[in-house]
Design an enzyme around this catalytic site. Structure first.
Site, PDB file in Angstrom:
ATOM      1  N   HIS A 211     -29.728  35.492 -17.625  1.00  0.00           N
ATOM      2  CA  HIS A 211     -28.712  35.270 -16.590  1.00  0.00           C
ATOM      3  C   HIS A 211     -27.646  36.363 -16.650  1.00  0.00           C
ATOM      4  O   HIS A 211     -27.062  36.729 -15.622  1.00  0.00           O
ATOM      5  CB  HIS A 211     -28.012  33.926 -16.786  1.00  0.00           C
ATOM      6  CG  HIS A 211     -28.877  32.736 -16.528  1.00  0.00           C
ATOM      7  ND1 HIS A 211     -29.774  32.259 -17.444  1.00  0.00           N
ATOM      8  CD2 HIS A 211     -28.979  31.930 -15.439  1.00  0.00           C
ATOM      9  CE1 HIS A 211     -30.395  31.204 -16.937  1.00  0.00           C
ATOM     10  NE2 HIS A 211     -29.928  30.986 -15.731  1.00  0.00           N
ATOM     11  N   ASP A 285     -37.646  33.803 -10.778  1.00  0.00           N
ATOM     12  CA  ASP A 285     -36.361  33.257 -11.176  1.00  0.00           C
ATOM     13  C   ASP A 285     -35.318  33.891 -10.253  1.00  0.00           C
ATOM     14  O   ASP A 285     -35.619  34.819  -9.487  1.00  0.00           O
ATOM     15  CB  ASP A 285     -36.084  33.573 -12.650  1.00  0.00           C
ATOM     16  CG  ASP A 285     -35.157  32.561 -13.306  1.00  0.00           C
ATOM     17  OD1 ASP A 285     -34.474  31.817 -12.575  1.00  0.00           O
ATOM     18  OD2 ASP A 285     -35.101  32.512 -14.549  1.00  0.00           O
TER      19      ASP A 285
END
Length: 361
Positions: A211, A285
């Site tokens: 992330h 993702d």
């Protein structure tokens, strides 16, 4: 299976469903975005409804700040689903794993469940399946038709900052991971909710959080991290697979680029599809995570994701939130398809997979 195996890519020809109007329509089904706001009215609510009606998105993703109350969520989802084109229901997705990763919480009137780690430690497989079926039925009652789970990452690194830290892995034993992930999938299937195995090829050994930035698993990744995928694909329990932004030098060297698995044809079309035999829908993702945005431009990331074999391009739409994002993505895809017939075939093939998936709803 070894990461350095390279597989040839075969593109099959096929006839498109009758309701496919254009390449632009097909590209629209590949787009899944997040949104702002938490009310069943206003600019964002109406904007998502309009994008759905126009076929410019195939799915929408909820984050935690999109949830104010379960009643409002149910109303929003019903409005959006009613706007979807015939035979192409909107994929309405959420990350409701349990434990720390839950968008719906008790604060908004939704009963929470334990983390994957705690479920595997405290419940039998039968009890776990019942727990996940109850969860999925409650999600379905609010209009969700896909839950981005189970996490099938093997808990290789106990100091992992994004998987182990939050109890998101069922176990350090890949067999236990596969068995409890199967209970998760079967429970959701019984309730009519789709699932996505994540994060291929395995985030459990990483020392970094994708992330936030680059996550290099070249020296930490283990072959055992493939085992849950092999078992679940073999049991026909892999409906979707989410590919992580995880860099491995063997993928990169084989493709002669510096791409992570999510942008790598070696990882997706090679290992996942041809090596492990998965021919279902692959979803990236979030393409706005630091591992992508800090290293690749928007155009490069979008085109590389499609060339790699992703069918659904997931954008949380959080960096510069905009209802124009789908047009921006579609314009890129169509422009490249008009220039490159092979790229057009990739869009058509992804569209066919997505239509097949939606037919199961």
């Amino acid at each position: 299976m070894r990461l350095f195996l390279i597989f040839s890519i075969m593109l099959a020809s096929f006839s498109l469903p009758a309701h496919a109007q254009s390449l632009r329509d097909m590209a629209g089904q590949m787009v899944m975005i997040g949104f702002q706001g938490d009310q069943a009215s206003g600019q964002w609510h109406n904007g998502i409804k309009r994008l759905t009606e126009q076929g410019k998105i195939g799915g929408v993703l909820y984050l935690k700040y999109n949830v104010a109350a379960v009643g409002t969520v149910k109303q929003k989802n019903a409005d959006w689903q009613a706007a979807a084109p015939a035979n192409l229901p909107l994929l309405i997705a959420i990350d409701q794993e349990g434990g720390k990763v839950e968008r719906l919480t008790k604060s908004v009137g939704f009963a929470e469940i334990a983390s994957a780690e705690d479920v595997a430690k405290s419940l039998s497989l039968q009890a776990a399946q019942a727990l996940y079926e109850d969860l999925a039925r409650r999600l379905a009652s609010l209009g969700f038709n896909i839950n981005f789970g189970p996490v099938v990452d093997v808990n290789v690194n106990r100091n992992n900052p994004i998987i182990a830290k939050f109890g998101r892995s069922f176990s350090a034993d890949p067999e236990v991971v596969a068995d409890y992930a199967a209970a998760f999938v079967r429970g959701h299937k019984a309730a009519g909710v789709l699932t996505a195995l994540k994060h291929f090829p395995g985030h459990g050994s990483s020392q970094a959080d994708s992330h936030l930035g680059f996550a290099d698993i070249s020296t930490t990744w283990r072959d055992t991290e493939y085992e849950p995928y092999q078992k679940l694909i073999g049991q026909n329990l892999a409906q979707l697979v989410m590919v992580g932004h995880l860099y491995h030098k063997s993928f990169a060297e084989a493709a002669q680029n510096d791409y992570p698995a999510s942008l790598s044809s070696v990882a997706i079309d090679g290992v996942l599809r041809q090596g492990l035999g998965f021919d279902g829908v692959v979803v990236s993702d979030d393409l706005e995570m630091g591992a992508i945005t800090e290293h690749y431009g928007f155009k490069e990331a979008v085109l590389a994701a499609v060339r790699a074999g992703n069918d659904i391009l997931l954008f949380s739409n959080t960096r510069e939130p905009s209802l124009e994002l789908p047009d921006k993505i579609i314009n890129l895809l169509v422009s490249e398809a008009e220039r490159d017939p092979a790229f057009a075939q990739m869009i058509e093939r992804s569209y066919r997979r997505i239509v097949g998936l939606k037919a199961r709803l």
